[in-house]
Motif scaffolding. Structure first.
Motif, short mmCIF file in Angstrom:
data_model
loop_
_atom_site.label_atom_id
_atom_site.label_comp_id
_atom_site.label_asym_id
_atom_site.label_seq_id
_atom_site.Cartn_x
_atom_site.Cartn_y
_atom_site.Cartn_z
N GLY A 1 96.75 70.86 95.33
CA GLY A 1 96.11 69.86 95.36
C GLY A 1 95.63 69.22 94.47
O GLY A 1 96.18 68.03 94.26
N LEU A 2 94.66 69.29 93.86
CA LEU A 2 94.42 68.03 93.03
C LEU A 2 95.00 68.19 91.21
O LEU A 2 95.12 67.18 90.49
CB LEU A 2 93.03 68.12 92.32
CG LEU A 2 91.88 68.24 93.25
CD1 LEU A 2 90.52 68.50 92.74
CD2 LEU A 2 90.99 67.40 93.70
N ILE A 3 95.46 69.51 91.23
CA ILE A 3 96.83 69.33 90.24
C ILE A 3 97.80 67.62 89.87
O ILE A 3 97.43 67.27 89.03
CB ILE A 3 97.46 70.63 89.75
CG1 ILE A 3 96.52 71.30 89.18
CG2 ILE A 3 98.07 70.56 88.76
CD1 ILE A 3 96.88 73.41 88.88
N ARG A 4 98.58 67.77 91.15
CA ARG A 4 99.52 65.91 90.93
C ARG A 4 98.97 65.79 92.29
O ARG A 4 99.33 66.04 93.40
CB ARG A 4 101.29 66.86 91.19
CG ARG A 4 101.89 65.85 90.88
CD ARG A 4 103.14 66.04 91.23
NE ARG A 4 103.04 67.10 89.15
CZ ARG A 4 102.53 66.20 87.96
NH1 ARG A 4 103.08 64.86 88.44
NH2 ARG A 4 103.29 66.58 87.26
N GLY A 5 98.10 64.70 92.48
CA GLY A 5 97.62 64.52 93.55
C GLY A 5 98.25 62.79 93.37
O GLY A 5 99.40 62.28 92.38
N ARG A 6 98.31 61.75 94.63
CA ARG A 6 99.01 60.52 94.72
C ARG A 6 97.62 59.71 94.20
O ARG A 6 98.42 58.26 94.17
CB ARG A 6 99.58 60.52 95.83
CG ARG A 6 101.13 61.47 95.60
CD ARG A 6 101.79 60.59 97.10
NE ARG A 6 100.91 60.85 98.27
CZ ARG A 6 101.19 60.03 99.58
NH1 ARG A 6 102.16 59.54 99.49
NH2 ARG A 6 100.81 60.60 100.81
N TYR B 1 95.50 57.46 75.49
CA TYR B 1 94.65 58.77 75.64
C TYR B 1 93.93 58.68 76.87
O TYR B 1 93.16 58.19 77.00
CB TYR B 1 93.31 58.88 73.88
CG TYR B 1 94.02 58.57 72.91
CD1 TYR B 1 94.64 58.46 72.12
CD2 TYR B 1 93.17 57.16 72.71
CE1 TYR B 1 94.96 58.34 70.87
CE2 TYR B 1 93.75 56.36 71.15
CZ TYR B 1 94.30 56.84 70.55
OH TYR B 1 94.95 56.28 69.66
N GLY B 2 94.77 60.16 77.54
CA GLY B 2 94.38 60.69 78.61
C GLY B 2 93.82 61.65 78.65
O GLY B 2 94.81 62.53 78.19
N ILE B 3 93.05 61.98 80.02
CA ILE B 3 92.63 62.95 80.26
C ILE B 3 92.42 62.44 81.81
O ILE B 3 92.53 62.50 82.61
CB ILE B 3 91.15 63.77 80.18
CG1 ILE B 3 91.07 63.77 78.06
CG2 ILE B 3 90.70 64.38 80.76
CD1 ILE B 3 89.74 64.25 78.00
N GLY B 4 93.28 63.99 82.82
CA GLY B 4 92.89 64.36 84.20
C GLY B 4 91.76 65.42 83.95
O GLY B 4 92.01 66.01 84.70
N GLU C 1 99.89 69.80 82.07
CA GLU C 1 99.15 69.23 80.98
C GLU C 1 97.41 68.62 81.68
O GLU C 1 97.63 68.12 82.81
CB GLU C 1 99.55 67.86 81.43
CG GLU C 1 99.86 66.56 79.99
CD GLU C 1 100.80 65.22 80.57
OE1 GLU C 1 101.84 66.36 80.23
OE2 GLU C 1 100.20 63.90 80.05
N ILE C 2 96.30 68.49 80.85
CA ILE C 2 95.26 67.88 81.18
C ILE C 2 95.54 66.80 80.49
O ILE C 2 94.15 66.34 80.38
CB ILE C 2 94.03 69.55 80.89
CG1 ILE C 2 93.76 70.03 79.70
CG2 ILE C 2 94.53 70.15 82.13
CD1 ILE C 2 93.36 71.19 79.30
N GLY C 3 95.47 67.00 78.78
CA GLY C 3 95.94 65.52 78.46
C GLY C 3 96.67 65.44 77.17
O GLY C 3 97.46 66.55 76.93
P1 ATP Z 1 102.43 64.79 84.66
O1 ATP Z 1 103.67 64.76 83.03
O2 ATP Z 1 101.78 65.66 84.67
O3 ATP Z 1 103.15 63.91 85.39
P2 ATP Z 1 101.99 62.77 82.76
O4 ATP Z 1 102.51 62.96 81.56
O5 ATP Z 1 103.34 61.32 83.83
O6 ATP Z 1 101.80 63.81 84.15
P3 ATP Z 1 99.85 60.52 81.95
O7 ATP Z 1 100.32 59.21 81.70
O8 ATP Z 1 100.52 61.00 80.22
O9 ATP Z 1 100.58 62.07 82.91
O10 ATP Z 1 98.94 60.83 82.38
C1 ATP Z 1 97.62 60.97 81.63
C2 ATP Z 1 96.44 62.43 82.41
O11 ATP Z 1 96.31 62.28 83.57
C3 ATP Z 1 97.68 63.62 82.18
O12 ATP Z 1 97.53 64.34 80.79
C4 ATP Z 1 97.35 64.62 83.69
O13 ATP Z 1 96.56 65.62 83.48
C5 ATP Z 1 96.83 63.32 84.05
N1 ATP Z 1 97.96 62.92 85.64
C6 ATP Z 1 98.74 62.86 85.09
N2 ATP Z 1 99.37 62.72 86.82
C7 ATP Z 1 98.86 63.19 87.83
C8 ATP Z 1 98.90 63.51 88.37
N3 ATP Z 1 99.53 63.14 89.51
N4 ATP Z 1 97.76 64.55 89.47
C9 ATP Z 1 96.59 64.38 88.54
N5 ATP Z 1 96.61 64.82 87.20
C10 ATP Z 1 97.54 63.39 87.18
#
Ligand code: ATP
Ligand code: MG
Length: 598
Positions: free
Chosen positions: A146-151, A469-472, A435-437
């Motif tokens: 679902g919202l956890i890994r979206g495009r 600094y990112g937050i999902g 990973e949420i941030g």
């Molecule tokens: P992941 O390892 O899960 O692919 P990432 O390290 O590539 O994440 P970052 O570039 O650090 O992601 O992006 C900042 C934040 O955005 C992440 O900490 C995560 O919470 C969120 N995020 C990243 N990719 C996605 C995604 N495809 N769908 C939803 N949230 C995302």
């Protein structure tokens, strides 16, 4: 609810792979538009807005300023930082009508850097931290959960700009502190783990992981509570082994022993140990040959390929991801047929230290000696069975530091439960998380690539230190739903629930509806958000089921009792702390309970 744009579902959506995706759809928060692409419905949008509001408050609180970039961006800035290619298939690229290249931004470092470059030119302008809450696009290989890994997803991304490294550290700690407050207020569990910097380049980085079994990240926990992303785990140097009584090196026949299993059984059959213990895979050292694909650098004007051998204990699995991280920004792969053919000193299945690294360089018959790196678990002075560079022959009692040397140490294998933590505080255990941030000291990478400089107090142009600094934001909502639900529905923390109180009027008697109307008006007057089930032709059972599914924390029911004795039932979503309260005291009671929820 008689007019709310909502349709709850009794059945689970067919392809929902995790509880949050299942319940957020069933309860009418989100709806699937395409794989990894979601539509926010009124209830979902309320939650999203609340999460965003908390993020904004805390970031504004540390002096960060909100801006908003386009999602549709031209190719050039991403070209300048090489990310147009580096991102590979993970970005959505498109062309306009004039055939110019564009992308849908996966993250915005380039644009923030250029914006500050455009507007600022002196150290006096700094420090500054900017952020946005924006829709990001990544063509994820496997959208899931679902919202956890979206495009398409919502991210808060912030960038700090400081004149020196010390300023960066302060900005980093400010941001990190804001994250702790944000996640605390959102009611989401998190562990701060040391992370590898990854393809963004730079130095210190930490990830905020929500511990969830459905997560795709694994982190390692030490007994003292410190945590590491497995990619960032380093092995403390093992203690040297005293080899003064080790037998001399021997070259022994071990026919058909090109794999660890066959080698161990041949060693036990043909050359049993004198102390009666059996040889095991842990006694063997296999030498893996990899190809390192380096990008161009100061000495090479185009990308180049290096063959490297890595010594690995036979009882451990090679972890290519961890190994690759040691070679960043280069990528690695297993050596190909052609790579091996170019090194006639390699005898497949029997490659040993005598043709590798320092030993190879001392051997004139080897034309092109390869680097030899040792896995960090191999102690100096330890004794091994390893290849003798002839088919069917192995070295026995080969002592690292006596009989052979390597050129350096790498993290090449999987870490195991019970391995020593990097800080030596005790054995590691492993958990999964999402990973949420992430907080990240970028350093000078983007300022150098895009020419962001300011004049320092001496009038000298210096590159600006950056952090990102990112937050999902959308992902964190799913994580909260994962942690706060039961088999009947969602169970939101009050701070982000779409409403704080769910008022239900049941039955046919107008008096119940009048009492509920009055309660709703009273609550709204006091600034409390109410979801009001005022539907006339819906049974109480369906209304209660919907309330459980939607997951507003407090419920008030006006029904038969209201008509007969003037009380309203007040309870939690799960039915706990049930009380019948006189109708005109119900609002007070709910306010009291809400403040207890915090
Ligand atoms: P992941 O390892 O899960 O692919 P990432 O390290 O590539 O994440 P970052 O570039 O650090 O992601 O992006 C900042 C934040 O955005 C992440 O900490 C995560 O919470 C969120 N995020 C990243 N990719 C996605 C995604 N495809 N769908 C939803 N949230 C995302
Ligand atoms: Mg990250």
């Amino acid at each position: 609810m008689s007019t709310l744009f909502l349709r709850t579902l009794r059945e689970d959506p067919a392809d929902a792979d995790v509880d949050s995706a299942r319940l957020l759809q069933r309860a009418g928060y989100i709806r699937k538009a395409a794989p990894g692409i979601w539509t926010w419905l009124p209830l979902g949008l309320r939650v999203l807005n609340k999460v965003e509001a908390i993020v904004r408050e805390e970031l504004n609180g540390i002096g960060a300023q909100e801006v908003h970039f386009p999602a549709l961006l031209p190719r050039e800035p991403y070209e300048a930082t090489h990310r147009w290619e580096e991102y590979g298939e993970n970005i959505f690229r498109l062309k306009d009508r004039h055939k110019a290249d564009y992308l849908l931004a996966p993250t915005h470092e380039e644009m923030f850097t250029l914006l500050v470059k455009d507007m600022y030119s002196s150290y006096k302008d700094l420090p500054v931290t900017l952020y946005q809450i924006q829709t990001k696009y990544r063509d994820e290989f496997r959208p899931r959960a679902g919202l956890i890994r979206g495009r398409e997803f919502v991210m808060k991304d912030a960038y700090s700009f400081t004149v020196d490294e010390e300023g960066l550290r302060k900005a980093y700690l400010d941001e990190r502190g804001a994250y702790e407050r944000i996640f605390h207020r959102l009611g989401v569990d998190y562990v701060i783990v040391h992370a590898m910097s990854g393809p963004m380049g730079g130095s210190a980085s930490e990830e905020f992981l929500c511990p969830l079994a459905i997560g795709e990240d694994t982190f390692a926990l030490a007994p003292d509570g410190k945590a590491w992303n497995v990619e960032a785990l380093t092995t403390p140097r093992p203690e040297d082994v005293d080899f003064s009584s080790a037998p001399v090196l021997q070259e022994l026949e071990t026919p058909d022993s090109a794999t660890i299993d066959t080698l161990v059984s041949q060693a036990n059959a043909l050359h049993p140990r004198e102390d009666g213990r059996a040889w095991t895979a842990a006694d063997t050292l296999k030498n893996l040959v990899i190809a390192v694909k380096h990008p161009e650098d100061a000495e090479h004007d185009k990308p180049w390929r290096e063959i490297v051998a890595v010594g690995v204990p036979g009882d451990r699995q090679v972890d290519l991801k961890r190994l690759e991280a040691q070679f960043a920004p280069a990528e690695i792969e297993e050596a190909t047929e052609d790579d091996l053919k170019a090194h006639p000193e390699f005898v497949r299945g029997y490659i040993g230290p005598r043709v590798l690294g320092p030993q190879a360089r001392a051997n004139e018959s080897i034309a092109d000696p390869v680097r030899y790196l040792m896995d960090a678990h191999v102690a100096r002075g330890s004794e091994w069975i390893t290849g003798a560079d002839r088919t069917g022959v192995h070295l026995f009692h080969a002592v690292y530091g006596r009989d052979f040397e390597a050129d350096g140490v790498v993290e090449a294998v999987e870490v195991r439960h019970g391995d020593m933590s990097p800080d030596g505080s005790g054995p590691l255990s492993f958990q999964r998380g999402v990973e949420i941030g992430q907080v990240f000291q970028l350093g000078l990478k983007y300022s150098n690539a895009l020419g962001l400089k300011v004049l320092d107090p001496n009038g000298k142009a210096v590159p600006v230190w950056m952090g990102c600094y990112g937050i999902g934001v959308s992902r964190v909502i799913a994580c909260i739903a994962e942690a706060h639900h039961d088999e009947r529905g969602l169970d939101w923390p009050a701070a982000i629930a779409p409403a704080q109180v769910h008022v239900i009027a049941t039955g046919k008697d107008q008096k119940a509806f009048d009492a509920a109307d009055a309660l709703v008006a009273e609550l709204e007057l006091r600034g409390i958000e109410v979801l009001y089930d005022d539907r006339r032709k819906v049974s109480p059972g369906v209304k209660f089921k919907d309330a459980e599914l939607i997951g507003v924390p407090l419920v008030a029911v006006a029904g038969r009792d209201t008509v007969s004795n003037g009380t309203i039932e007040v309870r939690t979503r799960t039915g706990a702390d049930l009380a019948a309260v006189p109708a005109d005291e119900a609002a007070d009671e709910l306010v009291r309970r809400l403040s207890a929820l915090g």
